[in-house]
Write a protein that holds these residues in place. Structure first.
Motif, PDB file in Angstrom:
ATOM      1  N   PRO A 165       0.675  -1.202  -0.025  1.00 30.06           N
ATOM      2  CA  PRO A 165      -0.047  -0.170  -0.248  1.00 30.06           C
ATOM      3  C   PRO A 165       0.891   1.395   0.362  1.00 30.06           C
ATOM      4  N   ALA A 166       0.197   2.156  -0.636  1.00 32.56           N
ATOM      5  CA  ALA A 166       1.016   3.622  -0.548  1.00 32.56           C
ATOM      6  C   ALA A 166       0.903   4.425   0.708  1.00 32.56           C
ATOM      7  N   SER A 167       1.717   4.888   1.220  1.00 30.97           N
ATOM      8  CA  SER A 167       1.503   5.654   2.304  1.00 30.97           C
ATOM      9  C   SER A 167       0.771   6.956   2.208  1.00 30.97           C
ATOM     10  N   PRO A 168       0.293   7.634   3.033  1.00 27.31           N
ATOM     11  CA  PRO A 168      -0.506   8.672   3.004  1.00 27.31           C
ATOM     12  C   PRO A 168       0.389   9.851   2.329  1.00 27.31           C
ATOM     13  N   ALA A 169       1.755   9.918   2.576  1.00 29.26           N
ATOM     14  CA  ALA A 169       2.645  10.772   2.105  1.00 29.26           C
ATOM     15  C   ALA A 169       2.780  10.490   0.623  1.00 29.26           C
ATOM     16  N   LEU A 170       2.958   9.326   0.140  1.00 27.13           N
ATOM     17  CA  LEU A 170       3.162   8.894  -1.246  1.00 27.13           C
ATOM     18  C   LEU A 170       2.066   9.170  -1.972  1.00 27.13           C
ATOM     19  N   ARG A 171       0.760   9.072  -1.514  1.00 22.04           N
ATOM     20  CA  ARG A 171      -0.447   9.527  -2.164  1.00 22.04           C
ATOM     21  C   ARG A 171      -0.579  10.809  -2.440  1.00 22.04           C
ATOM     22  N   ALA A 172      -0.034  11.549  -1.531  1.00 23.97           N
ATOM     23  CA  ALA A 172      -0.092  13.097  -1.656  1.00 23.97           C
ATOM     24  C   ALA A 172       0.746  13.345  -2.842  1.00 23.97           C
ATOM     25  N   TYR A 173       2.083  12.940  -2.811  1.00 24.82           N
ATOM     26  CA  TYR A 173       3.042  13.355  -3.717  1.00 24.82           C
ATOM     27  C   TYR A 173       2.622  12.887  -5.138  1.00 24.82           C
ATOM     28  N   TYR A 174       1.810  11.668  -5.297  1.00 18.63           N
ATOM     29  CA  TYR A 174       1.300  11.237  -6.600  1.00 18.63           C
ATOM     30  C   TYR A 174       0.155  12.439  -7.035  1.00 18.63           C
ATOM     31  N   ASP A 175      -0.435  13.092  -6.171  1.00 20.33           N
ATOM     32  CA  ASP A 175      -1.557  13.965  -6.548  1.00 20.33           C
ATOM     33  C   ASP A 175      -0.641  15.294  -7.033  1.00 20.33           C
ATOM     34  N   GLN A 176       0.242  15.542  -6.444  1.00 23.08           N
ATOM     35  CA  GLN A 176       1.164  16.676  -6.932  1.00 23.08           C
ATOM     36  C   GLN A 176       1.638  16.365  -8.364  1.00 23.08           C
ATOM     37  N   LEU A 177       1.959  14.904  -8.581  1.00 25.22           N
ATOM     38  CA  LEU A 177       2.509  14.768  -9.776  1.00 25.22           C
ATOM     39  C   LEU A 177       1.649  15.192 -10.851  1.00 25.22           C
ATOM     40  N   ARG A 178       0.364  14.340 -10.346  1.00 24.21           N
ATOM     41  CA  ARG A 178      -1.016  14.839 -11.590  1.00 24.21           C
ATOM     42  C   ARG A 178      -1.298  16.352 -11.655  1.00 24.21           C
ATOM     43  N   GLU A 179      -0.888  16.873 -10.882  1.00 20.95           N
ATOM     44  CA  GLU A 179      -1.238  18.524 -10.925  1.00 20.95           C
ATOM     45  C   GLU A 179       0.046  18.981 -11.718  1.00 20.95           C
ATOM     46  N   ARG A 180       1.320  18.446 -11.696  1.00 17.22           N
ATOM     47  CA  ARG A 180       2.219  18.950 -12.498  1.00 17.22           C
ATOM     48  C   ARG A 180       2.057  18.481 -13.966  1.00 17.22           C
ATOM     49  N   VAL A 181       1.400  17.248 -14.257  1.00 16.17           N
ATOM     50  CA  VAL A 181       1.075  17.079 -15.697  1.00 16.17           C
ATOM     51  C   VAL A 181       0.086  17.761 -16.276  1.00 16.17           C
ATOM     52  N   ALA A 235       8.261   3.410   9.730  1.00 21.05           N
ATOM     53  CA  ALA A 235       8.023   1.942  10.134  1.00 21.05           C
ATOM     54  C   ALA A 235       6.579   1.563  10.000  1.00 21.05           C
ATOM     55  N   ASP A 236       5.761   2.459   9.960  1.00 19.23           N
ATOM     56  CA  ASP A 236       4.307   2.237   9.889  1.00 19.23           C
ATOM     57  C   ASP A 236       3.971   2.010   8.343  1.00 19.23           C
ATOM     58  N   HIS A 237       4.632   2.354   7.736  1.00 14.97           N
ATOM     59  CA  HIS A 237       4.384   2.444   6.115  1.00 14.97           C
ATOM     60  C   HIS A 237       5.451   1.590   5.247  1.00 14.97           C
ATOM     61  N   PRO A 238       5.772   0.349   5.206  1.00 17.41           N
ATOM     62  CA  PRO A 238       6.868  -0.325   4.766  1.00 17.41           C
ATOM     63  C   PRO A 238       6.761  -0.095   3.160  1.00 17.41           C
ATOM     64  N   THR A 239       8.069  -0.021   2.648  1.00 17.63           N
ATOM     65  CA  THR A 239       8.077   0.186   1.037  1.00 17.63           C
ATOM     66  C   THR A 239       8.255  -1.019   0.514  1.00 17.63           C
ATOM     67  N   LYS A 240       7.957  -0.927  -0.849  1.00 18.63           N
ATOM     68  CA  LYS A 240       8.122  -2.104  -1.650  1.00 18.63           C
ATOM     69  C   LYS A 240       9.505  -2.977  -1.276  1.00 18.63           C
ATOM     70  N   ILE A 241      10.452  -2.157  -1.401  1.00 21.07           N
ATOM     71  CA  ILE A 241      11.766  -2.901  -0.949  1.00 21.07           C
ATOM     72  C   ILE A 241      11.637  -3.638   0.263  1.00 21.07           C
ATOM     73  N   ASP A 242      10.914  -2.835   1.261  1.00 23.94           N
ATOM     74  CA  ASP A 242      10.796  -3.754   2.653  1.00 23.94           C
ATOM     75  C   ASP A 242      10.223  -4.804   2.368  1.00 23.94           C
TER      76      ASP A 242
END
Length: 255
Positions: A38-54, A92-99
């Motif tokens: 699962p994407a962390s809240p911070a990652l989801r917010a970052y993707y929202d910014q990416l969409r705004e950039r596009v 630690a609450d939001h492990p990454t894909k690598i984790d």
């Protein structure tokens, strides 16, 4: 009511099927297993910014020399692999894909450790290092060490090995010193260009194959699959595809 099929699993299975069929690579007995993080809240917010950039880029609000879609896609891929690569905090609450991948690698290693042939695991990823000093092999090595594995058991197979490097890698893989080989699509392609991956001289059974990112296209995916099967005694090892939910991972596999 039957559960709705995971579209990501469908795309991944189709990608592997198309790659092997189109290039006469090894026929897969079983589809790859999809491991989602699962994407962390911070990652989801970052993707929202990416969409705004596009949106801003496509509407002409941004100078293409300062930002463009290629740069957005690159940022999206880095963030999907490890949010730290785009400046997002680790948690630690939001492990990454690598984790998640390392936890699975450690589990597979533990399950096969007491067998006569514990096997070699291959980790494919085309994002290996960045200008910020991040290195995938070191990230995997550090995480696996925290999970009880020897750091010396993780080795990176560079795209072009010198004869001496190849000899050292082969010896360490065959005697069990190396348990995890991190490599790239370019490395598997280079091995194929030499004639066959078996020319490497590695004779260890491949216990698992992990894909941390989508390769550029079906040919590169076929080379990854062929590389794993050609150097080993196991023609159909367990295959795992790791994706971060809600990121470019799923879109790229679908493409």
């Amino acid at each position: 009511m039957a559960p709705t099929p995971d579209p990501a699993a469908h795309y991944v299975t189709a990608a592997f099927s198309n790659a092997t069929r189109a290039t006469a690579a090894t026929v897969l007995q079983d589809p790859p297993q999809l491991i989602t993080t699962p994407a962390s809240p911070a990652l989801r917010a970052y993707y929202d910014q990416l969409r705004e950039r596009v949106i801003a880029i496509r509407s002409g609000q941004i100078d293409p020399y300062s930002d463009n879609v290629v740069q957005v896609v690159s940022n999206a891929r880095y963030a999907a692999l490890d949010p730290w690569l785009v400046g997002l905090p680790s948690s630690a609450d939001h492990p990454t894909k690598i984790d998640r991948a390392c936890e699975l690698i450690a589990d597979v290693h533990a399950r096969h450790a007491d067998t006569s042939s514990p096997g070699l695991q291959i980790v494919y990823c085309d994002i290996i290092a960045t200008a910020q000093g991040w290195n995938l092999t070191e990230a995997v090595r550090t995480k696996l060490h925290s999970l009880g594995m020897d750091q010396r058991a993780v080795r990176f197979a560079v795209p072009a090995l010198t004869p001496r490097q190849n000899e050292s890698l082969v010896a360490d893989c065959n005697d069990g010193t190396v348990a995890v080989m991190v490599t790239t699509s370019q490395r598997s392609l280079a091995a194929s260009n030499l004639g066959a991956a078996s020319n490497l001289g590695i004779h260890r059974t491949i216990s698992a194959e992990h894909h941390l990112d989508p390769p550029p296209g079906p040919d590169q995916l076929a080379h990854r699959i062929g590389f794993s099967t050609a150097i080993a005694n196991n023609p159909d090892p367990d295959r795992f595809v790791h994706v971060t939910e809600g990121t470019v991972d799923v879109f790229t596999w679908s493409e």
